[in-house]
Design a protein around this motif. Structure first.
Motif, PDB file in Angstrom:
ATOM      1  N   VAL A 144     -28.714   1.408 -67.915  1.00 34.25           N
ATOM      2  CA  VAL A 144     -28.087   3.297 -68.467  1.00 34.25           C
ATOM      3  C   VAL A 144     -28.448   3.834 -69.514  1.00 34.25           C
ATOM      4  O   VAL A 144     -28.831   3.565 -70.196  1.00 34.25           O
ATOM      5  CB  VAL A 144     -27.077   2.366 -67.899  1.00 34.25           C
ATOM      6  N   LEU A 145     -29.059   4.781 -68.885  1.00 36.87           N
ATOM      7  CA  LEU A 145     -30.017   6.032 -69.884  1.00 36.87           C
ATOM      8  C   LEU A 145     -29.011   7.064 -70.853  1.00 36.87           C
ATOM      9  O   LEU A 145     -29.392   8.348 -69.083  1.00 36.87           O
ATOM     10  CB  LEU A 145     -31.291   6.061 -70.238  1.00 36.87           C
ATOM     11  N   ASP A 146     -28.793   7.266 -71.554  1.00 41.23           N
ATOM     12  CA  ASP A 146     -27.819   8.656 -71.800  1.00 41.23           C
ATOM     13  C   ASP A 146     -29.258   9.656 -71.854  1.00 41.23           C
ATOM     14  O   ASP A 146     -29.996   9.349 -72.631  1.00 41.23           O
ATOM     15  CB  ASP A 146     -27.060   8.675 -72.694  1.00 41.23           C
ATOM     16  N   LEU A 147     -28.816  11.222 -71.271  1.00 34.84           N
ATOM     17  CA  LEU A 147     -29.758  11.520 -71.702  1.00 34.84           C
ATOM     18  C   LEU A 147     -30.139  12.575 -73.355  1.00 34.84           C
ATOM     19  O   LEU A 147     -30.995  12.644 -73.547  1.00 34.84           O
ATOM     20  CB  LEU A 147     -29.053  13.311 -70.545  1.00 34.84           C
ATOM     21  N   ILE A 178     -30.836   4.278 -64.858  1.00 37.61           N
ATOM     22  CA  ILE A 178     -29.628   5.318 -63.526  1.00 37.61           C
ATOM     23  C   ILE A 178     -29.555   6.081 -65.614  1.00 37.61           C
ATOM     24  O   ILE A 178     -28.984   6.114 -66.352  1.00 37.61           O
ATOM     25  CB  ILE A 178     -28.101   4.548 -64.232  1.00 37.61           C
ATOM     26  N   MET A 179     -29.818   7.360 -65.133  1.00 43.35           N
ATOM     27  CA  MET A 179     -29.710   8.182 -66.186  1.00 43.35           C
ATOM     28  C   MET A 179     -28.105   9.159 -65.723  1.00 43.35           C
ATOM     29  O   MET A 179     -27.676   9.109 -65.040  1.00 43.35           O
ATOM     30  CB  MET A 179     -30.742   9.521 -65.959  1.00 43.35           C
ATOM     31  N   THR A 180     -27.312   9.288 -67.203  1.00 41.85           N
ATOM     32  CA  THR A 180     -26.433   9.254 -67.805  1.00 41.85           C
ATOM     33  C   THR A 180     -25.927  11.181 -68.375  1.00 41.85           C
ATOM     34  O   THR A 180     -27.160  11.076 -69.121  1.00 41.85           O
ATOM     35  CB  THR A 180     -25.224   8.650 -67.549  1.00 41.85           C
ATOM     36  N   THR A 181     -25.699  12.365 -68.337  1.00 39.28           N
ATOM     37  CA  THR A 181     -25.515  13.282 -68.513  1.00 39.28           C
ATOM     38  C   THR A 181     -23.812  14.246 -68.541  1.00 39.28           C
ATOM     39  O   THR A 181     -23.322  13.592 -67.097  1.00 39.28           O
ATOM     40  CB  THR A 181     -27.006  13.617 -67.707  1.00 39.28           C
ATOM     41  N   ALA A 182     -23.811  14.227 -69.815  1.00 39.17           N
ATOM     42  CA  ALA A 182     -22.394  15.134 -69.774  1.00 39.17           C
ATOM     43  C   ALA A 182     -23.027  16.561 -68.851  1.00 39.17           C
ATOM     44  O   ALA A 182     -21.743  17.108 -67.680  1.00 39.17           O
ATOM     45  CB  ALA A 182     -22.206  15.310 -70.721  1.00 39.17           C
ATOM     46  N   LYS A 183     -23.094  16.784 -67.645  1.00 38.18           N
ATOM     47  CA  LYS A 183     -23.765  18.108 -67.805  1.00 38.18           C
ATOM     48  C   LYS A 183     -24.256  17.705 -66.042  1.00 38.18           C
ATOM     49  O   LYS A 183     -25.310  17.711 -65.892  1.00 38.18           O
ATOM     50  CB  LYS A 183     -25.209  19.083 -68.036  1.00 38.18           C
ATOM     51  N   VAL A 184     -23.766  18.570 -65.076  1.00 39.07           N
ATOM     52  CA  VAL A 184     -23.864  18.198 -63.832  1.00 39.07           C
ATOM     53  C   VAL A 184     -25.340  18.995 -63.803  1.00 39.07           C
ATOM     54  O   VAL A 184     -25.812  18.908 -62.906  1.00 39.07           O
ATOM     55  CB  VAL A 184     -22.540  18.304 -62.983  1.00 39.07           C
ATOM     56  N   LEU A 199     -32.998  17.646 -64.375  1.00 39.10           N
ATOM     57  CA  LEU A 199     -33.730  15.936 -64.601  1.00 39.10           C
ATOM     58  C   LEU A 199     -34.897  15.590 -63.324  1.00 39.10           C
ATOM     59  O   LEU A 199     -35.594  15.100 -63.431  1.00 39.10           O
ATOM     60  CB  LEU A 199     -32.638  15.203 -65.122  1.00 39.10           C
ATOM     61  N   ILE A 200     -34.050  15.764 -61.642  1.00 35.71           N
ATOM     62  CA  ILE A 200     -34.828  15.666 -60.943  1.00 35.71           C
ATOM     63  C   ILE A 200     -35.916  16.516 -60.564  1.00 35.71           C
ATOM     64  O   ILE A 200     -37.360  16.114 -60.467  1.00 35.71           O
ATOM     65  CB  ILE A 200     -33.728  16.672 -59.758  1.00 35.71           C
ATOM     66  N   GLY A 201     -35.901  17.906 -61.669  1.00 37.88           N
ATOM     67  CA  GLY A 201     -37.162  18.293 -60.688  1.00 37.88           C
ATOM     68  C   GLY A 201     -38.339  18.207 -62.338  1.00 37.88           C
ATOM     69  O   GLY A 201     -38.895  18.338 -61.722  1.00 37.88           O
ATOM     70  N   LEU A 202     -37.822  17.338 -62.976  1.00 37.42           N
ATOM     71  CA  LEU A 202     -38.908  16.630 -64.593  1.00 37.42           C
ATOM     72  C   LEU A 202     -39.109  15.716 -63.410  1.00 37.42           C
ATOM     73  O   LEU A 202     -40.665  15.531 -63.952  1.00 37.42           O
ATOM     74  CB  LEU A 202     -38.378  16.664 -65.720  1.00 37.42           C
ATOM     75  N   GLU A 203     -38.399  14.857 -62.526  1.00 35.11           N
ATOM     76  CA  GLU A 203     -39.483  14.129 -62.049  1.00 35.11           C
ATOM     77  C   GLU A 203     -39.834  12.667 -62.576  1.00 35.11           C
ATOM     78  O   GLU A 203     -40.497  12.202 -63.398  1.00 35.11           O
ATOM     79  CB  GLU A 203     -40.925  14.917 -60.615  1.00 35.11           C
ATOM     80  N   LEU A 204     -39.062  12.553 -63.284  1.00 31.09           N
ATOM     81  CA  LEU A 204     -39.193  11.235 -64.776  1.00 31.09           C
ATOM     82  C   LEU A 204     -38.784   9.733 -63.770  1.00 31.09           C
ATOM     83  O   LEU A 204     -39.450   9.214 -64.986  1.00 31.09           O
ATOM     84  CB  LEU A 204     -37.636  11.335 -65.345  1.00 31.09           C
ATOM     85  N   GLY A 205     -38.945   9.958 -62.476  1.00 26.36           N
ATOM     86  CA  GLY A 205     -38.757   8.387 -62.078  1.00 26.36           C
ATOM     87  C   GLY A 205     -37.179   7.441 -62.265  1.00 26.36           C
ATOM     88  O   GLY A 205     -37.760   6.678 -62.516  1.00 26.36           O
ATOM     89  N   ALA A 206     -36.793   8.000 -62.853  1.00 27.92           N
ATOM     90  CA  ALA A 206     -35.165   7.662 -62.785  1.00 27.92           C
ATOM     91  C   ALA A 206     -34.590   7.195 -61.153  1.00 27.92           C
ATOM     92  O   ALA A 206     -35.094   8.045 -60.288  1.00 27.92           O
ATOM     93  CB  ALA A 206     -33.824   7.946 -63.003  1.00 27.92           C
ATOM     94  N   ASP A 207     -34.116   5.625 -61.159  1.00 24.23           N
ATOM     95  CA  ASP A 207     -33.808   5.322 -59.194  1.00 24.23           C
ATOM     96  C   ASP A 207     -32.434   6.219 -60.066  1.00 24.23           C
ATOM     97  O   ASP A 207     -32.153   6.470 -57.752  1.00 24.23           O
ATOM     98  CB  ASP A 207     -33.048   4.274 -59.491  1.00 24.23           C
ATOM     99  N   ASP A 208     -31.139   6.667 -59.770  1.00 23.77           N
ATOM    100  CA  ASP A 208     -29.887   7.202 -60.050  1.00 23.77           C
ATOM    101  C   ASP A 208     -29.482   8.159 -61.247  1.00 23.77           C
ATOM    102  O   ASP A 208     -30.186   7.583 -62.330  1.00 23.77           O
ATOM    103  CB  ASP A 208     -28.696   6.238 -59.559  1.00 23.77           C
ATOM    104  N   TYR A 209     -28.888   9.057 -60.566  1.00 22.11           N
ATOM    105  CA  TYR A 209     -28.034   9.783 -61.949  1.00 22.11           C
ATOM    106  C   TYR A 209     -26.163  10.065 -61.581  1.00 22.11           C
ATOM    107  O   TYR A 209     -26.235  10.076 -60.975  1.00 22.11           O
ATOM    108  CB  TYR A 209     -28.933  11.187 -61.961  1.00 22.11           C
ATOM    109  N   LEU A 210     -25.837   9.990 -63.661  1.00 20.19           N
ATOM    110  CA  LEU A 210     -24.230  10.217 -62.691  1.00 20.19           C
ATOM    111  C   LEU A 210     -24.096  10.803 -63.948  1.00 20.19           C
ATOM    112  O   LEU A 210     -24.592  10.974 -65.130  1.00 20.19           O
ATOM    113  CB  LEU A 210     -24.463   8.748 -63.447  1.00 20.19           C
ATOM    114  N   CYS A 211     -22.644  11.844 -63.337  1.00 18.81           N
ATOM    115  CA  CYS A 211     -22.958  12.759 -64.177  1.00 18.81           C
ATOM    116  C   CYS A 211     -21.238  12.252 -64.855  1.00 18.81           C
ATOM    117  O   CYS A 211     -21.083  12.093 -64.458  1.00 18.81           O
ATOM    118  CB  CYS A 211     -22.325  14.614 -63.807  1.00 18.81           C
ATOM    119  N   LYS A 212     -21.931  12.282 -66.413  1.00 18.33           N
ATOM    120  CA  LYS A 212     -20.265  12.211 -67.221  1.00 18.33           C
ATOM    121  C   LYS A 212     -19.294  13.244 -66.948  1.00 18.33           C
ATOM    122  O   LYS A 212     -19.478  14.370 -66.399  1.00 18.33           O
ATOM    123  CB  LYS A 212     -20.927  12.179 -68.538  1.00 18.33           C
TER     124      LYS A 212
END
Ligand code: CA
Length: 224
Positions: free
Chosen positions: A50-53, A76-82, A88-101
């Motif tokens: 679980v990785l914070d941005l 799973i990446m987490t970020t404070a900004k929707v 992040l998706i545009g950067l194609e980082l290869g994360a499996d999921d994203y959650l917004c704080k």
């Protein structure tokens, strides 16, 4: 017990995440900055991160790229900004999921379980097709004794296409089958994952194209 690495510099949030995971029978390592996470990952293999941005010293984007270059461990990446999520998706980082704080801890644990279940239990009707052998245990695909590591999304794409070999699947169908929640997934994302997957398959077996793109329609897996 699956081991979860939480990389989060907000100490209170990290504690809450840890407590929630422990209650759900996970083992947890909490690290508050990017550089320490890099060091820890050199010697440890978590089942999910679980990785914070935004992190001190080394940020989440850099860390995600580094991890992805070496392994397919779910992230799973987490970020404070929707708005960040689209980027992040545009950067194609290869994360499996994203959650917004702020996100619900229950949701975090639920998504973790879904991802781990996919990694660990996923099975195919026909595990061996076209000489490609897909391992569901360690997200590897092999051909003629050569192996290559897939990300979880690539593994899911390959399984989905192979299970319907010869049939065209539209991008929407692929998105529906691969993601529980398609709010952040665009056609471009699928194209980009397919491109990487094809490249990996082509390196394994340069003599055959396994995945065809059908103009205006989608993608099709072809047996050898
Ligand atoms: Ca942060």
């Amino acid at each position: 017990m699956p081991l979860i690495l939480i990389v989060e510099d907000e100490v209170r949030l990290a504690q809450l995440e840890r407590d929630y995971f422990i209650q759900a029978n996970f083992e947890v390592e909490v690290i508050h900055n990017g550089r320490q996470a890099q060091q820890w990952l050199q010697e440890n293999k978590p089942d999910l991160i679980v990785l914070d941005l935004m992190l001190p010293s080394v940020d989440g984007i850099t860390l995600c790229r580094e991890v992805r270059a070496k392994s397919s461990v779910p992230i799973i990446m987490t970020t404070a900004k929707v708005e960040e999520i689209d980027r992040l998706i545009g950067l194609e980082l290869g994360a499996d999921d994203y959650l917004c704080k702020p996100f619900s801890l229950r949701e975090l644990v639920a998504r973790t379980k879904v991802i781990l279940r996919r990694t660990q239990v996923q099975t195919l009707d026909r595990p061996e097709q076209a000489g490609l052998l897909v391992s569901q245990q360690n997200t590897q695909v092999s051909y003629n004794g050569k192996n290559t590591e897939l990300t979880l999304v690539e593994l899911n794409l390959l399984n989905t296409l192979m299970a319907r070999s010869g049939q065209i699947l539209s991008r929407d169908q692929l998105i529906d089958r691969i993601y529980d929640d398609r709010r952040v997934v665009s056609d471009r994302t699928i194209d980009s994952h397919i491109k990487k997957l094809r490249k990996k398959l082509n390196e394994l077996d340069p003599d055959h194209d396994y995945i065809y793109s059908v103009y205006g329609a989608g993608y099709r897996f072809e047996d050898k």
